[in-house]
Design a protein around this motif. Structure first.
Motif, PDB file in Angstrom:
ATOM      1  N   ALA A  69      14.956  60.948 -30.405  1.00 27.32           N
ATOM      2  CA  ALA A  69      13.781  60.018 -30.413  1.00 27.32           C
ATOM      3  C   ALA A  69      13.192  60.164 -28.798  1.00 27.32           C
ATOM      4  O   ALA A  69      12.005  59.462 -28.548  1.00 27.32           O
ATOM      5  N   SER A  70      13.696  60.294 -27.259  1.00 27.69           N
ATOM      6  CA  SER A  70      12.740  60.827 -26.475  1.00 27.69           C
ATOM      7  C   SER A  70      11.745  61.567 -26.765  1.00 27.69           C
ATOM      8  O   SER A  70      10.480  62.270 -25.533  1.00 27.69           O
ATOM      9  N   CYS A  71      12.004  62.102 -27.869  1.00 29.28           N
ATOM     10  CA  CYS A  71      11.729  63.639 -27.733  1.00 29.28           C
ATOM     11  C   CYS A  71      10.458  63.287 -29.068  1.00 29.28           C
ATOM     12  O   CYS A  71       9.358  64.142 -29.540  1.00 29.28           O
ATOM     13  N   GLY A  72       9.853  61.891 -29.498  1.00 26.17           N
ATOM     14  CA  GLY A  72       8.930  61.463 -30.181  1.00 26.17           C
ATOM     15  C   GLY A  72       9.492  61.348 -31.572  1.00 26.17           C
ATOM     16  O   GLY A  72       8.924  61.126 -32.752  1.00 26.17           O
ATOM     17  N   ALA A  73      11.098  61.671 -31.500  1.00 24.85           N
ATOM     18  CA  ALA A  73      11.023  62.015 -33.270  1.00 24.85           C
ATOM     19  C   ALA A  73      11.769  59.561 -34.204  1.00 24.85           C
ATOM     20  O   ALA A  73      11.686  59.255 -32.932  1.00 24.85           O
ATOM     21  N   ARG A  74      11.641  60.078 -35.298  1.00 29.97           N
ATOM     22  CA  ARG A  74      11.705  58.559 -35.922  1.00 29.97           C
ATOM     23  C   ARG A  74      12.717  58.989 -36.407  1.00 29.97           C
ATOM     24  O   ARG A  74      14.021  59.409 -37.320  1.00 29.97           O
ATOM     25  N   VAL A  75      13.611  58.502 -35.968  1.00 29.35           N
ATOM     26  CA  VAL A  75      15.417  58.963 -35.856  1.00 29.35           C
ATOM     27  C   VAL A  75      15.886  57.729 -36.149  1.00 29.35           C
ATOM     28  O   VAL A  75      16.218  56.509 -36.374  1.00 29.35           O
TER      29      VAL A  75
END
Length: 245
Positions: A69-75
């Motif tokens: 999520a910190s990498c911008g993924a919608r987790v």
């Protein structure tokens, strides 16, 4: 075969009892904290994460889910240990992240949302379920055609038995005793075959070297102990449910 049969109640109870220490970097999940940056880098180097729909199967307390999520993924993170999910949700709020945590099985979610995710990751779960091939089959159904699927697990070799089970669990106490059952460990060739059967093409296979003293972790050529594997879903892969293994 009912997908709910793919649950080991003892495993769920073990991880539920350890839920409060998921985020203790010096506790019995220390090894996961040490290897988590390697797991993230392995995924990030092989697929785009920003704004992508990413599913973390067997998310536990959320270590990898938060990193993704910190990498911008919608987790979305799924697990069957409710206590672990409760810890994950609390830590997520403290971290200021947004992650959709659900208590469900990969097989059930695949029935509901086939082809929904751009990326599916399943790290350190296959060796804790009765039928790992069923998990792989579900992950293949969950990812969209052309999407990426990642696994990390422990090889079934004498070296893994000696270092992962005997040394790490029984001698050093780096991992709680009883965490791994040698009979449940998965060989890379088994995983590759299950992937092919499910419409997944092998993209990469890498070993993972971990030295508890100092917390050193790195990718390596040898898959004799821990390893990571990257599959890609074939574009002609069907989203229909395949027979459970």
């Amino acid at each position: 075969m009912n997908p709910t049969d793919n649950i080991d109640a003892g495993e769920i109870a073990r991880f539920s009892a350890m839920a409060d220490i998921w985020w203790d970097r010096n506790g019995e999940f220390r090894a996961l904290h040490d290897i988590n940056p390697i797991r993230l880098t392995y995924v990030r180097d092989r697929t785009e994460l920003a704004a992508k729909q990413v599913l973390d199967v067997g998310c536990g307390g959320g270590l990898l889910s938060e990193a993704l999520a910190s990498c911008g993924a919608r987790v979305t993170g799924i697990d069957m240990a409710g206590a672990s999910l409760a810890v994950a949700r609390t830590h997520m709020k403290d971290s200021g992240l947004v992650i959709d945590y659900r208590q469900t099985m990969a097989e059930a979610l695949a029935d509901e949302n086939p082809g929904r995710y751009d990326v599916v990751v399943c790290m350190e779960l296959l060796e804790h379920v009765p039928r790992p091939a069923s998990i792989l089959n579900a992950c293949a159904r969950l990812v969209r055609p052309g999407g990426d699927v990642f696994f990390a697990t422990v090889n079934r070799t004498w070296l893994a038995w000696l270092l992962v089970i005997v040394a790490a669990e029984r001698v050093l106490g780096v991992v709680r005793k009883g965490t791994h059952d040698y009979r449940k460990l998965v060989k890379p060739e088994e995983l590759i075959q299950w992937g092919a059967d499910a419409g997944l093409s092998l993209e990469n296979l890498s070993g993972l070297r971990y030295i508890p003293f100092g917390g050193h972790a790195a990718l390596c050529r040898s898959t004799g102990m821990n390893y990571l594997i990257h599959f890609r879903k074939d574009f002609d892969g069907s989203l229909e449910q395949s027979p459970l293994v």
